[in-house]
Scaffold this motif. Structure first.
Motif, PDB file in Angstrom:
ATOM      1  N   ARG A  54      -5.782   0.029  -1.732  1.00 44.04           N
ATOM      2  CA  ARG A  54      -4.806  -1.046  -1.559  1.00 44.04           C
ATOM      3  C   ARG A  54      -3.490  -0.707  -2.251  1.00 44.04           C
ATOM      4  N   ALA A  58      -0.666  -0.530   0.448  1.00 45.54           N
ATOM      5  CA  ALA A  58       0.160  -1.741   0.421  1.00 45.54           C
ATOM      6  C   ALA A  58       1.400  -1.603  -0.451  1.00 45.54           C
ATOM      7  N   LYS A  59       1.323  -0.812  -1.495  1.00 43.20           N
ATOM      8  CA  LYS A  59       2.450  -0.752  -2.434  1.00 43.20           C
ATOM      9  C   LYS A  59       3.216   0.563  -2.331  1.00 43.20           C
TER      10      LYS A  59
END
Length: 78
Positions: A54, A58-59
């Motif tokens: 994640r 996502a980042k």
């Protein structure tokens, strides 16, 4: 705790800005400009492989100027 190195390729001239922005992401231990086939090497940590995924998807991959990443989880062989 899972640790990984994330190798980052950036658009030309974007390495410093990308490293600075990635360095501010929670879970990122360090982000440094380097020379060679990759432009930035990131050291990251997360509570488990799913959270590491994640963090990367996502980042880190959301930072403008990144063209490709390669995530290398650290393993303890001894």
């Amino acid at each position: 705790m899972v640790h990984a190195y994330i190798l980052v390729q950036t658009e030309v001239g974007q390495a410093a800005a990308v490293a600075k922005e990635i360095g501010a992401i929670p879970g990122v231990v360090s982000a440094e400009d380097v020379t060679g086939p990759y432009d930035v090497i990131v050291r990251a940590e997360a509570d488990g492989v799913d959270n590491l995924g994640r963090l990367v998807v996502a980042k880190v991959q959301g930072v403008p100027g990144i063209t490709r990443t390669l995530t290398c989880p650290v393993v303890n062989l001894a």
